[in-house]
Design a protein around this motif. Structure first.
Motif, PDB file in Angstrom:
ATOM      1  N   MET A   1       0.850  -1.177   0.000  1.00 48.06           N
ATOM      2  CA  MET A   1       0.000   0.000   0.000  1.00 48.06           C
ATOM      3  C   MET A   1       0.893   1.237   0.000  1.00 48.06           C
ATOM      4  N   ARG A   3       1.695   5.218   0.652  1.00 50.02           N
ATOM      5  CA  ARG A   3       1.319   6.230   1.634  1.00 50.02           C
ATOM      6  C   ARG A   3       2.053   7.526   1.311  1.00 50.02           C
ATOM      7  N   LEU A  49      -3.653   6.969   1.231  1.00 53.53           N
ATOM      8  CA  LEU A  49      -3.329   5.583   0.901  1.00 53.53           C
ATOM      9  C   LEU A  49      -3.914   5.204  -0.450  1.00 53.53           C
TER      10      LEU A  49
END
Length: 133
Positions: A1, A3, A49
């Motif tokens: 993910m 960020r 995100l």
């Protein structure tokens, strides 16, 4: 993910749907949220995100498109597999990555050092609270 640190600069509401405008080190991002949590208010520092598979890349893109999240980044590394490639990117907000097909890498003739346009749909972003941006 992926960020990226950001600041919520504006919140527009229509019943339970909210449209947020964010500043990620000078990169303007926007997103849609339902039922906005109290910690996501104007002036809040957050992490934006998004999945590596939700990133679209383009080279020499011109003209208007419907993606509200469109910004420049530099390709820093390309890790090629048999079918997919993991592309590492750098922008003013930080480092992130995307996963595309090897055919796309070859079609775009992507190389480390190339400048690309990064696009992520507003509906594909999410937020995490409580982080310094």
């Amino acid at each position: 993910m992926n960020r990226l640190p950001a600041l919520i600069v504006k919140v527009e509401r229509s019943e339970s749907l909210c449209f947020l405008e964010l500043d990620a080190s000078g990169i303007a991002l926007s997103m849609l949220l339902f039922d906005l949590k109290p910690e996501f208010s104007e002036g809040s520092r957050v992490q934006v995100l998004f999945k590596e598979t939700e990133v679209v890349l383009a080279k020499q893109l011109s003209g208007e498109i419907s993606f509200s999240n469109r910004f420049q980044a530099i390709v820093t590394k390309i890790s090629k597999g048999i079918i997919l490639a993991d592309i590492s990117l750098s922008c003013p907000a930080g480092e992130f990555s995307c996963i595309v097909t090897l055919k796309a890498v070859n079609r775009l003739a992507l190389e480390p050092g190339d400048e690309v346009t990064v696009m992520v749909k507003a509906s594909q972003l999410s937020l995490e609270a409580g982080h310094d941006a």
